[in-house]
Scaffold this motif. Sequence first.
Motif, PDB file in Angstrom:
ATOM      1  N   MET A   1      67.599  41.799  60.799  1.00 35.58           N
ATOM      2  CA  MET A   1      66.507  41.813  59.848  1.00 35.58           C
ATOM      3  C   MET A   1      66.506  43.146  59.089  1.00 35.58           C
ATOM      4  N   VAL A   2      66.383  43.067  57.779  1.00 35.67           N
ATOM      5  CA  VAL A   2      66.332  44.257  56.932  1.00 35.67           C
ATOM      6  C   VAL A   2      64.933  44.333  56.332  1.00 35.67           C
ATOM      7  N   ALA A   3      64.204  45.377  56.678  1.00 38.41           N
ATOM      8  CA  ALA A   3      62.828  45.504  56.221  1.00 38.41           C
ATOM      9  C   ALA A   3      62.770  45.826  54.735  1.00 38.41           C
ATOM     10  N   ALA A   4      61.884  45.137  54.022  1.00 37.17           N
ATOM     11  CA  ALA A   4      61.633  45.477  52.627  1.00 37.17           C
ATOM     12  C   ALA A   4      60.816  46.764  52.572  1.00 37.17           C
ATOM     13  N   ASN A   5      61.076  47.566  51.582  1.00 41.35           N
ATOM     14  CA  ASN A   5      60.405  48.859  51.468  1.00 41.35           C
ATOM     15  C   ASN A   5      59.047  48.678  50.790  1.00 41.35           C
ATOM     16  N   ILE A   6      58.212  47.804  51.382  1.00 36.92           N
ATOM     17  CA  ILE A   6      56.893  47.494  50.819  1.00 36.92           C
ATOM     18  C   ILE A   6      55.884  47.379  51.956  1.00 36.92           C
ATOM     19  N   ARG A   7      54.617  47.366  51.570  1.00 33.23           N
ATOM     20  CA  ARG A   7      53.538  47.199  52.543  1.00 33.23           C
ATOM     21  C   ARG A   7      53.049  45.757  52.513  1.00 33.23           C
ATOM     22  N   ASN A   8      52.725  45.235  53.677  1.00 37.87           N
ATOM     23  CA  ASN A   8      52.182  43.880  53.751  1.00 37.87           C
ATOM     24  C   ASN A   8      50.709  43.921  53.373  1.00 37.87           C
ATOM     25  N   LEU A   9      50.394  43.490  52.161  1.00 39.43           N
ATOM     26  CA  LEU A   9      49.037  43.601  51.636  1.00 39.43           C
ATOM     27  C   LEU A   9      48.125  42.527  52.203  1.00 39.43           C
ATOM     28  N   SER A  10      46.848  42.881  52.344  1.00 37.89           N
ATOM     29  CA  SER A  10      45.853  41.861  52.663  1.00 37.89           C
ATOM     30  C   SER A  10      45.661  40.969  51.442  1.00 37.89           C
TER      31      SER A  10
ATOM     32  N   SER B   1      55.367  44.260  44.255  1.00 37.43           N
ATOM     33  CA  SER B   1      56.465  45.214  44.095  1.00 37.43           C
ATOM     34  C   SER B   1      57.805  44.587  44.439  1.00 37.43           C
ATOM     35  N   ASP B   2      57.790  43.584  45.326  1.00 34.89           N
ATOM     36  CA  ASP B   2      59.015  42.896  45.722  1.00 34.89           C
ATOM     37  C   ASP B   2      58.701  41.415  45.913  1.00 34.89           C
ATOM     38  N   PRO B   3      58.660  40.674  44.834  1.00 33.30           N
ATOM     39  CA  PRO B   3      58.265  39.252  44.926  1.00 33.30           C
ATOM     40  C   PRO B   3      59.268  38.369  45.654  1.00 33.30           C
ATOM     41  N   GLU B   4      60.489  38.868  45.893  1.00 31.29           N
ATOM     42  CA  GLU B   4      61.497  38.049  46.581  1.00 31.29           C
ATOM     43  C   GLU B   4      61.440  38.197  48.094  1.00 31.29           C
TER      44      GLU B   4
END
Length: 536
Positions: free
Chosen positions: A160-169, A285-288
């Motif tokens: 698994m490669v983590a996306a450099n984004i925050r999981n938003l509420s 920021s990262d829709p994919e």
Amino acid sequence: MSFVKNDNQQLTLLDSTFNLTEREKRMLEKSWAKTFADKVFPAIDEDIFSVLYSEKASRPNTPVNVIVGALILKEALNVTDDEIVEAMAFDIRYQYALHTTSFKEQPISDRTLSRFRARVLSYETEHDVDLIHECVVKMAKEIADFMNITPDKQRMDSLMVAANIRNLSLLELFYTCVANLCKVMNERGTELPEEQHHYIEKDDYNKCIYHKRDKDATERTITVMKDADILVTICDSTGDFDDTSEYQLLIRLLKERTIIDDDGTRRLRQKEEVENPSEVLLNPSDPEATFRYKAGGKHLGYVGNVVESVGENGGSLITDYDYQQNTYADNQFMKDYLNDQNTFSDDSIIVADGAYSGEENSRLASEHNLKLVTTNFTGRKPDEIYADFVFTDDGHYLLKCINGYAPEECRYDPHNDCSIAYFKTCNCENCPFKERCNPRFLKTRVRKEVSWKAVGRAKQLQYMKTEEFSEYAKFRNGVEAIPSLLRRRYHVDKIPVHGKHRTRLFFGFKIAALDFQKLLDYSNGLYNHVQNEETA
């Protein structure tokens, strides 16, 4: 800019290596630069990237093998773009590795690397061709030849490669999408309604998200959702924002997270009403980026898949890789890899864990003269007696049961992918396997339903008890080090860009950097072996 191959790599009278002392030359020969210059740099195929440049005569391009080599070194040595540009100007090891010691001025500038990445991404977007993957895989094959590694013994694993984004509420997600569209509308001169004007004001995010915690989060989300409806109506009426990602992402968010009832009112979807929850928008920021549970953990981002070939001397090299959204199944990675391969030599194997298994994958591997071994079992385990059932080659009709009896009648059920066989009652009444087989006794005969898939899984269970399988399981364990290396040494979870294509480009260079390290370890081992023989 026209494409010109970097063929002129001969030493000149002004070559910087001529100014080195004998001691400095020996140190350079022993450094990583020597291995890179002799084995990696010549393996970079510039012709792959010729499609990025104009066919018309114009200013020649910066040497592509220098750019690609610099990007590999950037990942291998964990430096930034600016640092590698500076290093090439002042560090002779970089110049030696990239064959630029005779250049009057180093060909890399502060924008060269970013512009090259942009060209590659633009070409991939337009033609759906990953040039970096093609280059890295071809380079790995040449290095494998030097290391005496063949594709006869391979192992596969994913990470698994983590996306450099925050999981938003949900509230943060709605607010961010609405605020982004408001800012674009304001920049283009569209007047915002007074109730929505606050979205473009400074510190409004903190006011809406953190300073109103006395109000219910769901109520605040509904308020933002209604504002989104108003903004979309304005955009639809003008038609001026269809080309903006901000408008498209807000439309996507409303479609995924809201629903319009029969009375025409929009409301938030309940959790169970969300379609494809793993693929919904998580952060604009990262829709994919996608969401997945695996091994008891929550993962937001992508998944990488690596194929490692192992030589008889124990050396190994990553000879292929893939990169997708993290909802991509492991057995699909195996299927994609096998479909792209030619026929292997006799006794070739590929070992992976149970997630890569499947009847179709085993069949594909067999068609390529490759033995697929999966080292653990997933799903429901069939009784091992089914391993001795005999089917037709197409797997549709049962020919014999474990006792060697042939059915009186047999038909194939395509809906359930199984064979429905009817036996004489006398064949099954005294069968020692009757309790385990559990057939259905009718008035005049016995009915048994069994699938070819169950037979294959039963054979797999039997095989897993053999000594040969135990050796394969130990062999597969070696690939577990790859995900750990990519995380610890090459920081694969901290890729500084967003989107599948952009992060895949960085992932490809990290794979090349890891292969370079494996080559370096192999070369150092050869050097030490020669030194020991000379002193013996």
